[in-house]
Design a protein around this motif. Structure first.
Motif, PDB file in Angstrom:
ATOM      1  N   GLU A 234      11.163   1.754  -6.220  1.00 41.12           N
ATOM      2  CA  GLU A 234      10.009   0.890  -6.034  1.00 41.12           C
ATOM      3  C   GLU A 234      10.208   0.110  -4.739  1.00 41.12           C
ATOM      4  OE1 GLU A 234      10.945  -3.117  -8.438  1.00 41.12           O
ATOM      5  OE2 GLU A 234      10.733  -1.321  -9.720  1.00 41.12           O
ATOM      6  N   PRO A 235       9.147  -0.467  -4.171  1.00 42.05           N
ATOM      7  CA  PRO A 235       9.321  -1.241  -2.931  1.00 42.05           C
ATOM      8  C   PRO A 235      10.270  -2.417  -3.161  1.00 42.05           C
ATOM      9  CG  PRO A 235       7.014  -0.741  -3.311  1.00 42.05           C
ATOM     10  CD  PRO A 235       7.738  -0.344  -4.562  1.00 42.05           C
TER      11      PRO A 235
ATOM     12  N   GLU B 264      12.457   1.707  -0.085  1.00 44.28           N
ATOM     13  CA  GLU B 264      12.030   2.272  -1.361  1.00 44.28           C
ATOM     14  C   GLU B 264      13.293   2.655  -2.119  1.00 44.28           C
ATOM     15  OE1 GLU B 264       8.584   3.397  -3.732  1.00 44.28           O
ATOM     16  OE2 GLU B 264       8.712   2.445  -1.767  1.00 44.28           O
TER      17      GLU B 264
ATOM     18  N   ALA C  33      11.263   1.947   3.855  1.00 47.65           N
ATOM     19  CA  ALA C  33      10.039   2.247   3.102  1.00 47.65           C
ATOM     20  C   ALA C  33       8.898   2.543   4.056  1.00 47.65           C
ATOM     21  CB  ALA C  33       9.675   1.070   2.199  1.00 47.65           C
TER      22      ALA C  33
END
Length: 404
Positions: A253-254, A290, A402
């Motif tokens: 996830e970010p 990420e 990311a």
């Protein structure tokens, strides 16, 4: 009747133009100027041969013609006229019956054939030997490996495909030998790491069973600590096994690298203060990546735990995060004793510790850095270390940035 006198002729006189008959049809073109000169020259040659005034003309096919009495002279004159433009005739000599070819000697032919066969067989044997020798060397080395000789290597000096085969076999043999040594070392290390806490737990429980020791709160807490350590080792081994087979699950996830590093530093700041160390965080910009935040905190936490453990009192531990092109770098730097150059290639090996006594007071199980490398590679990144003895060490996690 008396014949008409012939006009006097001079053989060397220049040929005079001869009047030509007009074309039979107005549609038929007459000879060109070049043809006229050639025809005049031919006429002069025919008259010189015949000895009289003979006319030469072109017939309907454009071929020079003359009276039948001068036919031979016409043919001779044409040969003379065309001689400068025709290649000389080829002379064919036919030998006489006495000029016979030498007799064929069958023994000589057989001898030459035998020599050629011997040379061919010798070259074939030489080439086959050069090709078969390295193959036999590889075969012998493979049989020694099957018999348990991990140091078996094939000595191949040939070049080309055979040489590449020997080099590839030696590389494979070296790799298998290294993996076998690592496997044996890992079995020994695992048994050592598991035996120590199990022995402590068993010894105290047997002492309590025999009435020698009382299960007071302090002893119970010690046994719980040993059991927890044992559980950590088992969990680490399971995590490495999952990473080896590619089944380590990630939930990316970010992640804000600045916030992540601050959270990890907060967790270890108390341990750093207890060890009389200064723990600082340095973040350049707001790098995002990420990643699985739980796994990433585990990797960075292992690095911080090692830095706090090995840095002497009064030292400094720095946690940095910054962007580098398409990557985000997270560094843990300390002012500890550093790592010797010969130990750097083995830092991320499983169960490897520079201190061979494996005392709990000087280090953990030797799986923390191996897990760090596995987690970094699972995120598509890498782990590295640089160090100098006496000047501390810097561990770096390089992870993909990311997408925007």
């Amino acid at each position: 009747m008396r014949p008409l006198p012939r006009p006097a002729e001079t053989p060397d006189a220049a040929p005079q133009p001869v009047p030509r008959p007009a074309p039979c049809s107005p549609d038929t073109p007459g000879p060109t100027a070049t043809e006229e000169r050639a025809l005049d020259r031919l006429t002069a040659l025919v008259r010189q041969c015949h000895g009289s005034q003979v006319d030469v003309w072109l017939d309907e096919t454009g071929t020079p013609a003359a009276p039948s009495a001068a036919a031979e002279c016409l043919a001779s004159a044409r040969r003379t006229q065309l001689k400068p433009y025709v290649a000389p005739a080829v002379l064919l000599y036919i030998g006489s019956p006495e000029d016979r070819a030498p007799a064929i000697d069958p023994y000589r032919i057989a001898g030459v054939t035998a020599v050629i066969l011997v040379l061919a067989v010798g070259m074939s044997v030489l080439v086959a030997t050069r090709l078969v020798r390295p193959v036999r060397a590889v075969t012998a080395a493979a049989r020694r490996m099957r018999a348990g000789d991990g140091s078996a290597r094939a000595v191949v000096r040939a070049k080309g495909e055979v040489g590449e085969l020997g080099a590839a076999f030696n590389e494979m043999s070296e790799h298998l030998d290294r993996m076998e040594r690592q496997r044996k070392a890992m079995v020994s290390d695992v048994s050592h790491e598991l035996r120590t806490p199990l022995s402590n737990i068993r010894g105290w429980l047997e002492a309590a069973q025999d009435g020698v020791a009382d299960l007071d709160p302090a002893l119970t807490a010690s046994l719980v600590e040993e059991a927890t350590l044992l559980q950590h080792i088992v969990d680490d081994l399971q995590q490495l096994a999952l990473a080896d087979v590619g089944k380590l699950r990630l939930h990316p996830e970010p992640v804000d690298a600045a916030a992540l590093t601050e959270q990890i530093a907060t967790v270890y700041r108390a341990a750093a203060e207890a060890a009389e160390l200064a723990l600082t965080v340095e973040v350049s910009g707001r790098p995002h990546l990420e990643a699985d935040p739980v796994r990433l905190r585990q990797a960075v936490g292992n690095l911080l735990a090692n830095a706090v453990r090995y840095t002497p009192a009064g030292g400094r531990v720095t946690l940095r995060a910054y962007g580098d092109g398409d990557d985000v770098l997270i560094e843990v730097a300390d002012t500890g004793p550093g790592i010797a150059p010969e130990h750097l290639p083995h830092v991320f090996d499983r169960f490897w510790r520079a201190e061979k006594s494996r005392s709990r007071r000087t280090g953990g199980s030797g799986l923390g850095l191996a897990i760090v490398r596995q987690l970094a590679e699972a995120h598509g990144g890498s782990a590295a270390v640089r160090s100098e003895p006496g000047r501390g060490a810097t561990f770096t996690l390089r992870l993909p940035r990311a997408p925007e």
